[in-house]
Design a protein around this motif. Structure first.
Motif, mmCIF file in Angstrom:
data_model
loop_
_atom_site.group_PDB
_atom_site.id
_atom_site.type_symbol
_atom_site.label_atom_id
_atom_site.label_comp_id
_atom_site.label_asym_id
_atom_site.label_seq_id
_atom_site.Cartn_x
_atom_site.Cartn_y
_atom_site.Cartn_z
ATOM 1 N N VAL A 113 45.137 43.463 57.802
ATOM 2 C CA VAL A 113 44.096 44.388 57.363
ATOM 3 C C VAL A 113 43.890 45.451 58.433
ATOM 4 O O VAL A 113 43.794 45.146 59.623
ATOM 5 N N ALA A 114 43.829 46.696 57.998
ATOM 6 C CA ALA A 114 43.586 47.843 58.870
ATOM 7 C C ALA A 114 44.604 47.876 60.008
ATOM 8 O O ALA A 114 45.786 47.684 59.785
ATOM 9 N N ALA A 115 44.134 48.110 61.245
ATOM 10 C CA ALA A 115 45.048 48.199 62.379
ATOM 11 C C ALA A 115 45.216 46.861 63.078
ATOM 12 O O ALA A 115 45.792 46.788 64.164
ATOM 13 N N GLY A 116 44.704 45.793 62.467
ATOM 14 C CA GLY A 116 44.886 44.470 63.033
ATOM 15 C C GLY A 116 44.033 44.193 64.250
ATOM 16 O O GLY A 116 44.490 43.556 65.193
ATOM 17 N N GLN A 117 42.769 44.647 64.208
ATOM 18 C CA GLN A 117 41.907 44.474 65.376
ATOM 19 C C GLN A 117 40.519 43.944 65.018
ATOM 20 O O GLN A 117 39.601 44.042 65.818
ATOM 21 N N GLU A 118 40.390 43.372 63.835
ATOM 22 C CA GLU A 118 39.076 42.894 63.429
ATOM 23 C C GLU A 118 39.208 41.866 62.318
ATOM 24 O O GLU A 118 40.198 41.845 61.571
ATOM 25 N N LYS A 119 38.192 41.007 62.182
ATOM 26 C CA LYS A 119 38.169 39.990 61.143
ATOM 27 C C LYS A 119 37.606 40.567 59.854
ATOM 28 O O LYS A 119 36.619 41.296 59.865
ATOM 29 N N PHE A 120 38.227 40.227 58.723
ATOM 30 C CA PHE A 120 37.803 40.707 57.413
ATOM 31 C C PHE A 120 37.755 39.559 56.406
ATOM 32 O O PHE A 120 38.431 38.539 56.585
ATOM 33 N N THR A 121 36.998 39.756 55.361
ATOM 34 C CA THR A 121 37.091 38.915 54.174
ATOM 35 C C THR A 121 38.005 39.620 53.196
ATOM 36 O O THR A 121 37.805 40.797 52.878
ATOM 37 N N VAL A 122 39.033 38.918 52.743
ATOM 38 C CA VAL A 122 40.008 39.501 51.808
ATOM 39 C C VAL A 122 39.857 38.808 50.460
ATOM 40 O O VAL A 122 39.965 37.580 50.371
ATOM 41 N N THR A 123 39.610 39.593 49.422
ATOM 42 C CA THR A 123 39.449 39.055 48.070
ATOM 43 C C THR A 123 40.519 39.634 47.161
ATOM 44 O O THR A 123 40.721 40.852 47.121
ATOM 45 N N ALA A 124 41.201 38.738 46.454
ATOM 46 C CA ALA A 124 42.203 39.159 45.473
ATOM 47 C C ALA A 124 41.586 39.064 44.080
ATOM 48 O O ALA A 124 41.083 38.017 43.687
ATOM 49 N N TYR A 125 41.612 40.177 43.347
ATOM 50 C CA TYR A 125 41.163 40.224 41.955
ATOM 51 C C TYR A 125 42.392 40.343 41.069
ATOM 52 O O TYR A 125 43.273 41.164 41.332
ATOM 53 N N ASP A 126 42.442 39.543 40.008
ATOM 54 C CA ASP A 126 43.583 39.683 39.112
ATOM 55 C C ASP A 126 43.217 40.509 37.887
ATOM 56 O O ASP A 126 42.105 41.049 37.779
ATOM 57 N N ALA A 127 44.168 40.630 36.952
ATOM 58 C CA ALA A 127 43.986 41.492 35.784
ATOM 59 C C ALA A 127 42.886 41.007 34.860
ATOM 60 O O ALA A 127 42.350 41.778 34.063
ATOM 61 N N ALA A 128 42.532 39.718 34.976
ATOM 62 C CA ALA A 128 41.494 39.160 34.113
ATOM 63 C C ALA A 128 40.141 39.062 34.815
ATOM 64 O O ALA A 128 39.169 38.597 34.235
ATOM 65 N N GLY A 129 40.091 39.466 36.083
ATOM 66 C CA GLY A 129 38.831 39.397 36.817
ATOM 67 C C GLY A 129 38.643 38.123 37.597
ATOM 68 O O GLY A 129 37.614 37.916 38.227
ATOM 69 N N VAL A 130 39.641 37.237 37.572
ATOM 70 C CA VAL A 130 39.585 36.030 38.394
ATOM 71 C C VAL A 130 39.822 36.438 39.843
ATOM 72 O O VAL A 130 40.634 37.321 40.122
#
Length: 500
Positions: free
Chosen positions: A48-65
């Protein structure tokens, strides 16, 4: 501000804000992605970004799951996509920072980076779907119907902006670079990103990319990695005094396509003797009020970077005045949009909510500067070119139509006095200057140019026959900057020793 939201100058990662949207988008011309087959054996991983911080990563699919994971402190994450339906939308967030990345058809162990460049591609997809920008995709809470071919075509649009810089960074396949899977080297450290503001709708719009000093990255002004590295090092250097400018369009940076329009902050560095000792960081943004500058994340960028010994010059008022009629006029009038997003009320009238108080909003800027050991300076807004009978008779920054009438410049003066901080009365100084110059000659300072020389203004406000009475061309921007410098000297601030 929470510690995990702070961003260093060296990181050069910008802040963006979550906006509003309604229904899930479908990209124009795209065949709907089949929703019957679920992914199996698919793992997404990347940085994520330049690789210098912690993030929450959320994957949304085509159905909203959706599925979420946390990255490590260097932005690295891994997420199983099993059970999700392609295409996927990845959203990486930390506080107000948000990046979006779209993946059409992942298989096996798939690389899926999430950064400013993938956000630019997602923004282009949103634009094709007649949506304002990435925030609308996120608020839809499901991945848009998009194909790999469309994403590839949108990635190509990055080439005029950062193609040369990617080569400098040693990126593999720079000519056909895909930010979702490609390694951009250290380029991402020097790219700031945020979302534009659609004033007609009151929502955040398409992704904008900026260099280390908030100059727009565009086809007219592509990123030079060498220059960006040098500028970032100069801004971050030990012993350098940084002068941050928070303000609106009268101070902001402009791209070359609107030449000769300039904000005074854009060329304020000319007022200093030694550019190595003083670095001007112009964060001013067109169309922003003191309040929207905060809600859109620009304020957070300054808070992350400002340090002891720096200066924070704060000049708002032009857009804080946009408070609409009361009662609000019906559409297409912008009354409600302006009140919700831009308006602050001057003075100290009882009953004004804290978030709508111009004084209390200005005090937030004072607070972040003082907390960092920096020096805040409040600046009244520059006068408009409003001649009557050959004179600008008084301040052009009052409001009398709403429930809270008042004088914005006077509120700034009162706020500076109440908080014992320096004041530059640019309203008074600029009125005096342009009155001395005269109505006709003032056209040479404000944006009133010959469209034969500057064809952009053939159809835009800013020509000699249809002058822009708020903004400036280069001569005006430099003059206003000189008035600000004079005010800093008169205030007896140590930075005056660095001024010409």
């Amino acid at each position: 501000m929470k510690p995990n939201l702070r961003l260093s100058v060296a990181a050069m990662i910008a802040v963006s804000m979550i906006g509003c949207a309604n229904n899930a988008p479908t990209v124009s011309g795209a065949a709907p992605t089949a929703t019957g087959a679920k992914l199996s054996g698919v793992t997404l991983s990347g940085v994520v970004a330049a690789g210098q911080e912690k993030f929450t990563v959320t994957a949304y699919d085509a159905a909203g799951v959706r599925k979420s994971v946390s990255s490590d402190a260097k932005g690295r994450y891994s997420l199983s996509a099993d059970g999700l339906v392609a295409p996927l939308m990845l959203v990486a967030e930390s506080g107000r920072i948000q990046y979006v990345s779209l993946v059409a058809a992942p298989a096996g162990k798939a690389t899926a980076n999430v950064n400013a460049l993938t956000d630019f591609v997602a923004s282009a997809v949103a634009q094709d779907a007649k949506l304002p920008g990435p925030v609308a995709l996120v608020q839809a809470a499901k991945a848009p119907a998009v194909t790999a071919e469309q994403l590839k075509a949108k990635a190509v649009e990055l080439q005029p902006l950062v193609g040369a810089a990617l080569k400098e960074a040693g990126a593999s396949s720079a000519a056909s670079f895909d930010p979702v899977v490609g390694d951009a080297g250290d380029l991402l450290k020097y790219v700031r990103h945020n979302r534009g503001y659609l004033s007609s709708k009151g929502v955040l719009g398409e992704t904008s990319l900026f260099d280390s000093n908030y100059h727009p990255i565009s086809t007219q002004s592509p990123l030079s990695l060498t220059h960006a590295r040098t500028e970032a090092q100069a801004i971050a250097a030990t012993g350098v005094t940084r002068v941050f400018v928070a303000g609106d369009s009268t101070a902001s940076n402009y791209d070359v396509d609107v030449t000769p329009r300039m904000g005074w902050g854009q060329i304020f560095a000319r007022q200093f003797k030694d550019a190595k000792q003083v670095q001007v960081v112009n964060v001013a943004q067109s169309g922003r009020s003191s309040r929207s500058f905060i809600t859109e994340g620009w304020f957070d960028m300054i808070e992350a970077d400002i340090r002891k010994g720096d200066y924070l010059l704060v000049q708002f008022g032009h857009n804080d005045e946009k408070c609409g009629e009361e009662p609000a006029r019906p559409a297409p009038a912008r009354d409600i949009i302006d009140i919700v997003n831009l308006c602050t009320y001057p003075g100290a009238a009882a009953g004004v909510p804290a978030e709508m108080s111009f004084q209390k909003t200005l005090e937030k800027y004072i607070a972040i500067a003082k907390k960092a050991g920096a020096t805040p300076v409040l600046i009244t807004p520059v006068t408009r070119r409003s001649f009557k009978g050959g004179k600008i008779g008084g301040t052009t920054h009052t409001w009398g139509k709403g429930k809270v009438p008042g004088d914005y410049s006077q509120t700034i003066r009162d706020t500076a006095k109440a908080n014992n901080v320096a004041l530059v009365d640019l309203d008074a100084k600029s009125m005096a200057f342009f009155n001395s110059v005269g109505e006709q000659a003032s056209l040479d300072y404000y944006l009133a140019v010959d469209p034969a020389k500057y064809p952009y203004y053939t159809t835009q406000t800013g020509s000699r026959s249809k002058p822009d009475n708020t903004h400036f061309q280069e001569k005006g921007a430099e003059t206003v900057g000189k008035l600000v410098a004079d005010g800093l000297k008169e205030a007896g601030l140590p930075i005056a020793n660095q001024l010409k």
